[in-house]
Design a protein around this motif. Structure first.
Motif, short mmCIF file in Angstrom:
data_model
loop_
_atom_site.label_atom_id
_atom_site.label_comp_id
_atom_site.label_asym_id
_atom_site.label_seq_id
_atom_site.Cartn_x
_atom_site.Cartn_y
_atom_site.Cartn_z
N ASP A 1 -1.34 10.10 -12.74
CA ASP A 1 -1.30 9.02 -13.72
C ASP A 1 -0.49 7.82 -13.19
N VAL A 2 0.55 8.10 -12.45
CA VAL A 2 1.35 7.03 -11.85
C VAL A 2 0.53 6.29 -10.79
N CYS A 3 -0.23 7.03 -10.00
CA CYS A 3 -1.10 6.40 -8.99
C CYS A 3 -2.07 5.44 -9.65
N ALA A 4 -2.69 5.87 -10.73
CA ALA A 4 -3.67 5.03 -11.43
C ALA A 4 -3.02 3.77 -11.97
N ALA A 5 -1.81 3.91 -12.51
CA ALA A 5 -1.10 2.74 -13.06
C ALA A 5 -0.78 1.73 -11.96
N LEU A 6 -0.33 2.21 -10.81
CA LEU A 6 -0.01 1.30 -9.71
C LEU A 6 -1.25 0.54 -9.24
N ALA A 7 -2.37 1.22 -9.17
CA ALA A 7 -3.60 0.55 -8.75
C ALA A 7 -3.96 -0.58 -9.71
N GLU A 8 -3.76 -0.35 -11.01
CA GLU A 8 -4.01 -1.40 -11.99
C GLU A 8 -3.07 -2.58 -11.82
N ASP A 9 -1.88 -2.30 -11.28
CA ASP A 9 -0.88 -3.35 -11.10
C ASP A 9 -1.00 -4.07 -9.76
N GLY A 10 -2.09 -3.86 -9.05
CA GLY A 10 -2.34 -4.61 -7.83
C GLY A 10 -1.81 -4.00 -6.56
N ILE A 11 -1.36 -2.76 -6.63
CA ILE A 11 -0.89 -2.04 -5.44
C ILE A 11 -1.98 -1.09 -4.98
N THR A 12 -2.31 -1.12 -3.70
CA THR A 12 -3.33 -0.21 -3.18
C THR A 12 -2.72 1.17 -3.02
N VAL A 13 -3.40 2.18 -3.58
CA VAL A 13 -2.89 3.54 -3.60
C VAL A 13 -3.87 4.47 -2.89
N PHE A 14 -3.36 5.22 -1.93
CA PHE A 14 -4.14 6.27 -1.29
C PHE A 14 -3.41 7.59 -1.51
N ALA A 15 -3.59 8.20 -2.66
CA ALA A 15 -2.83 9.41 -2.97
C ALA A 15 -3.46 10.17 -4.13
N LYS A 16 -3.40 11.49 -4.04
CA LYS A 16 -3.85 12.39 -5.11
C LYS A 16 -2.92 13.59 -5.15
N TYR A 17 -2.86 14.21 -6.31
CA TYR A 17 -2.10 15.46 -6.42
C TYR A 17 -2.85 16.58 -5.70
N ASN A 18 -2.15 17.27 -4.83
CA ASN A 18 -2.63 18.49 -4.17
C ASN A 18 -3.94 18.32 -3.41
N PRO A 19 -4.05 17.32 -2.55
CA PRO A 19 -5.22 17.25 -1.67
C PRO A 19 -5.13 18.35 -0.61
N ASP A 20 -6.25 18.71 0.01
CA ASP A 20 -6.15 19.67 1.10
C ASP A 20 -5.48 18.99 2.29
N THR B 1 0.87 -1.18 0.00
CA THR B 1 0.00 0.00 0.00
C THR B 1 0.90 1.22 0.00
N ILE B 2 0.55 2.22 -0.82
CA ILE B 2 1.43 3.37 -0.97
C ILE B 2 0.64 4.67 -0.90
N THR B 3 1.29 5.70 -0.33
CA THR B 3 0.75 7.04 -0.29
C THR B 3 1.86 8.03 -0.59
N GLY B 4 1.52 9.28 -0.80
CA GLY B 4 2.53 10.29 -1.10
C GLY B 4 3.18 10.82 0.17
#
Length: 420
Positions: free
Chosen positions: A87-106, A75-78
């Protein structure tokens, strides 16, 4: 529920672009590729959960895939709101890695994404700046159970870890990856030097040659920034609080001044100290009209933004990642990337070949702490020299470079006090 369904990303449709980025860096990370082959055979993390908090761009993504190849559920976050690439976050999720991350969240969402990463109850962690460790040791101590240990990426993070360790409050072993030779000699120096000016140049589109660049702090990152500024034709001024480092900067050919004097002559400022308020109100008062401020330290506290805002009559964004502060006397000061890491918030970070060595150390250190967490105990430890040397050896082999070896006679000579 699969990784795509579990993940929180900005736009899953961006995955194809992210895959291209990851494929590009993979082709330029031969050391990490070699470790991946080992991990695929040995499966050192089989059945374990690994939580990662790093600047979430393509090189980090490939490290996550290497750890995954070793059998881990990842599982990965920024580690910075502005360095995450959707775009990298989306690719990782497709590859079976859980992603909790977005560009510029509050700030609230950014913290929540980190906590969600920890709520997976990891066995091992890779941290950047000590954020995961800090959360685990403060507001979410309920998630400490089961954490075997981890590895820390940065100078800032190691300072925080050592403070915890000194107080006897560190609850699991952490490997100080930043203090390894193959990290600070290459990543901090050559990586920071190049990526800082990549971020500055692509953001400002202004020339560096002939300008005065003030480098605040002359550690390994500062050395790299000063070296690259000189190579681009700048006049370089270094500010320091450490007398030894100040002498080193002087003998390296740079002008050494206190910030009170450097502030008057700088065109560009780059902070690389890991401390807060190294550029503050008294310095803004004497800066040139048009001075450009940037930070390459972990947190956005090195330039005192509240004091800059208080001295300004207006603030506006004049280009992407450039805020113009118009002071009450009419002068304008420009702050890049909100005072966050300019090389990642306004660029793509260190070159892939540099991060190849750093992330190889991360992968090997994670295996090391997993294999020995009970005997290491609850403390901060250095990367073993043999792992450091292994990464350097793999790097040389990838470059087709051979080096000499000591003969038995030479080894005996070096180890004896009687030989002469």
């Amino acid at each position: 529920m699969n990784a795509v369904e579990r993940s929180i990303v900005a736009d899953q449709s961006l995955a194809p672009e992210g895959h291209l980025k990851i494929d590009w860096v993979k082709a330029h990370m031969p050391v990490l590729n070699r470790i991946r082959e080992q991990f695929e055979k040995e499966q050192p993390f089989r059945g374990l959960k690994v939580a990662i908090s790093l600047h979430l761009e393509a090189k980090t993504a490939y490290l996550a895939k290497v750890v995954q190849a070793g059998g881990a559920e990842v599982t990965i976050t920024g580690s910075n709101p502005l360095s995450t690439q959707d775009d990298v976050c989306a690719a990782l999720a497709e590859d079976g890695i859980t992603v909790f991350a977005k560009y510029n969240p509050d700030p609230k969402e950014y913290k929540e994404l980190m906590i969600k990463t920890l709520e997976t109850k990891p066995d091992l962690i890779i941290d950047d700046g000590g954020d995961l460790v800090t959360i685990l040791h403060s507001e979410r101590r309920d998630l400490l159970a089961g954490v075997r240990g981890g590895a820390e990426e940065t100078t800032t993070g190691i300072l925080r870890l050592k403070a915890l360790d000194k107080e006897g409050r560190l609850e699991f072993p952490m490997v100080a990856v930043n203090d390894a030779f193959c990290k600070y000699l290459f990543d901090n120096r050559y990586g920071t030097g190049q990526s800082v000016f990549d971020g500055i140049n692509r953001t400002t589109n202004l020339v560096v040659a002939g300008k005065t660049v003030v480098v605040v702090g002359y550690g390994w990152c500062g050395k790299g920034v000063a070296m690259r500024a000189k190579g681009l034709g700048a006049q370089v001024v270094v500010t320091e609080i450490d007398a030894i480092k100040a002498v080193e900067a002087y003998m390296d050919g740079f002008t050494v001044l206190p910030m009170s004097e450097a502030a008057k002559i700088g065109d560009y400022f780059v902070t690389v100290t890991g401390n807060r308020d190294v550029i503050r109100g008294e310095h803004f008062e004497v800066m040139k009209d048009g001075a450009i401020l940037s930070n390459a330290g972990h947190f956005d506290v090195e330039v005192n933004k509240p004091e800059l805002a208080a001295q300004s009559s207006s603030v506006r964004t004049v280009r992407r990642n450039i805020e113009e502060y118009q002071l009450k006397d009419g002068r304008k000061i420009y702050l890049l990337a909100e005072g966050r890491l300019v090389n990642l918030a306004a660029g793509d970070g260190h070159p892939a070949e540099i991060m190849d060595m750093t992330f190889a150390l991360q992968a090997l250190s994670l295996k090391y702490v997993n294999d020995r967490y009970e005997e290491i105990g609850k403390t901060v430890v250095n990367v073993p020299y043999e792992l450091d040397e292994q990464v350097a050896r793999y790097k040389l082999e990838s470059l087709g470079i051979s080096i000499d070896r000591l003969s038995d006679e030479q080894k005996a000579y070096l180890q004896s006090w009687q030989e002469h």
